[in-house]
Design a protein around this motif. Sequence first.
Motif, mmCIF file in Angstrom:
data_model
loop_
_atom_site.group_PDB
_atom_site.id
_atom_site.type_symbol
_atom_site.label_atom_id
_atom_site.label_comp_id
_atom_site.label_asym_id
_atom_site.label_seq_id
_atom_site.Cartn_x
_atom_site.Cartn_y
_atom_site.Cartn_z
ATOM 1 N N TYR A 47 0.808 -1.281 0.126
ATOM 2 C CA TYR A 47 0.053 0.019 -0.080
ATOM 3 C C TYR A 47 0.858 1.369 -0.056
ATOM 4 N N CYS A 48 1.995 1.146 -0.086
ATOM 5 C CA CYS A 48 3.062 2.243 -0.035
ATOM 6 C C CYS A 48 4.105 2.208 -1.257
ATOM 7 N N ASN A 49 4.238 3.408 -1.842
ATOM 8 C CA ASN A 49 5.199 3.149 -2.873
ATOM 9 C C ASN A 49 6.733 3.180 -2.541
ATOM 10 N N TYR A 50 7.041 3.399 -1.454
ATOM 11 C CA TYR A 50 8.119 3.625 -0.889
ATOM 12 C C TYR A 50 8.779 2.130 -0.358
ATOM 13 N N PHE A 51 9.888 1.981 -0.578
ATOM 14 C CA PHE A 51 10.723 0.848 0.192
ATOM 15 C C PHE A 51 12.046 1.113 0.535
ATOM 16 N N VAL A 52 12.475 0.162 1.469
ATOM 17 C CA VAL A 52 14.044 0.373 2.023
ATOM 18 C C VAL A 52 14.853 -0.456 1.689
ATOM 19 N N VAL A 53 16.051 -0.142 0.945
ATOM 20 C CA VAL A 53 17.069 -1.042 0.855
ATOM 21 C C VAL A 53 18.315 -0.856 1.828
ATOM 22 N N GLU A 54 18.710 -1.958 2.010
ATOM 23 C CA GLU A 54 19.810 -2.050 3.126
ATOM 24 C C GLU A 54 21.121 -2.221 2.070
ATOM 25 N N THR A 55 22.282 -1.329 2.125
ATOM 26 C CA THR A 55 23.279 -1.183 1.316
ATOM 27 C C THR A 55 24.547 -1.448 2.207
ATOM 28 N N PHE A 56 25.652 -1.354 1.673
ATOM 29 C CA PHE A 56 26.805 -1.503 2.256
ATOM 30 C C PHE A 56 27.248 -0.117 3.199
ATOM 31 N N ASP A 57 26.565 0.925 2.840
ATOM 32 C CA ASP A 57 26.861 2.096 3.648
ATOM 33 C C ASP A 57 25.706 2.610 4.544
ATOM 34 N N GLY A 58 24.606 1.801 4.688
ATOM 35 C CA GLY A 58 23.496 2.101 5.387
ATOM 36 C C GLY A 58 22.213 1.793 4.681
ATOM 37 N N TYR A 59 21.172 2.446 4.994
ATOM 38 C CA TYR A 59 19.990 1.938 4.504
ATOM 39 C C TYR A 59 19.504 3.409 3.445
ATOM 40 N N THR A 60 18.823 2.951 2.186
ATOM 41 C CA THR A 60 18.372 3.563 1.368
ATOM 42 C C THR A 60 16.825 3.606 1.405
ATOM 43 N N ILE A 61 16.138 4.845 0.995
ATOM 44 C CA ILE A 61 14.697 5.016 0.625
ATOM 45 C C ILE A 61 14.512 5.024 -0.551
ATOM 46 N N LEU A 62 13.782 4.406 -1.185
ATOM 47 C CA LEU A 62 13.344 4.596 -2.766
ATOM 48 C C LEU A 62 11.780 4.526 -2.620
ATOM 49 N N THR A 102 15.065 8.817 -2.459
ATOM 50 C CA THR A 102 14.823 10.022 -1.636
ATOM 51 C C THR A 102 15.695 10.331 -0.413
ATOM 52 N N ASP A 103 16.409 9.195 0.064
ATOM 53 C CA ASP A 103 17.455 9.255 1.204
ATOM 54 C C ASP A 103 18.303 8.245 1.107
ATOM 55 N N TYR A 104 19.614 8.540 1.599
ATOM 56 C CA TYR A 104 20.641 7.376 1.441
ATOM 57 C C TYR A 104 21.358 7.576 2.687
ATOM 58 N N TRP A 105 22.262 6.538 3.039
ATOM 59 C CA TRP A 105 23.241 6.287 4.093
ATOM 60 C C TRP A 105 22.635 6.792 5.369
ATOM 61 N N LEU A 106 21.570 6.186 5.613
ATOM 62 C CA LEU A 106 20.786 6.153 6.907
ATOM 63 C C LEU A 106 21.228 5.152 7.803
ATOM 64 N N ASN A 107 20.795 5.281 9.252
ATOM 65 C CA ASN A 107 21.110 4.392 10.189
ATOM 66 C C ASN A 107 19.757 3.795 10.308
ATOM 67 N N TYR A 108 19.545 2.694 11.052
ATOM 68 C CA TYR A 108 18.210 1.919 10.903
ATOM 69 C C TYR A 108 17.213 2.777 11.567
ATOM 70 N N PHE A 109 17.477 3.377 12.676
ATOM 71 C CA PHE A 109 16.224 4.235 13.310
ATOM 72 C C PHE A 109 15.975 5.358 12.509
ATOM 73 N N THR A 110 16.724 6.009 11.787
ATOM 74 C CA THR A 110 16.467 7.034 10.864
ATOM 75 C C THR A 110 15.668 6.523 9.618
ATOM 76 N N ALA A 111 15.763 5.456 9.343
ATOM 77 C CA ALA A 111 15.217 4.718 8.281
ATOM 78 C C ALA A 111 13.822 4.412 8.449
ATOM 79 N N GLN A 112 13.809 4.083 9.661
ATOM 80 C CA GLN A 112 12.309 3.666 10.051
ATOM 81 C C GLN A 112 11.532 4.750 10.494
ATOM 82 N N ASP A 113 11.902 5.951 11.030
ATOM 83 C CA ASP A 113 11.299 7.268 11.228
ATOM 84 C C ASP A 113 10.879 7.746 9.743
ATOM 85 N N LYS A 114 11.638 7.706 8.756
ATOM 86 C CA LYS A 114 11.435 8.402 7.660
ATOM 87 C C LYS A 114 10.476 7.499 6.734
#
Length: 120
Positions: A47-62, A102-114
Amino acid sequence: MKRIFTLSLLLIGLTVLLGSCTKRGFYDDEDYWLRQERGVVVYSSSYCNYFVVETFDGYTILRASGGFMPFEGDVVYGDLSYYGYSTFYNFTSGRTFQGTVTDYWLNYFTAQDKIDYYCY
């Protein structure tokens, strides 16, 4: 008569040679994608167009566009550390898709908030 026959054979050979050539773009070349940045989808929702990808440098939101949405656990390749609209490759399904970082190199908690902000 010999010239017409020779010319027609040459023309047929040229037609077969050029007709068998195909143009492949870099989007079709899996080796191109495997040289890009790699990530694993850790959050995806129907139901949401956004998804989270875990990369070597942190989390990315697309933000997915074009109707294709990867599932959790899918391996994706592309420019995951640059803002903006781009094409990505889903290695698990073997398809390319378009999306916006939309965002990249995020830590786990920031990715959750976003993702909570974007999806709720």
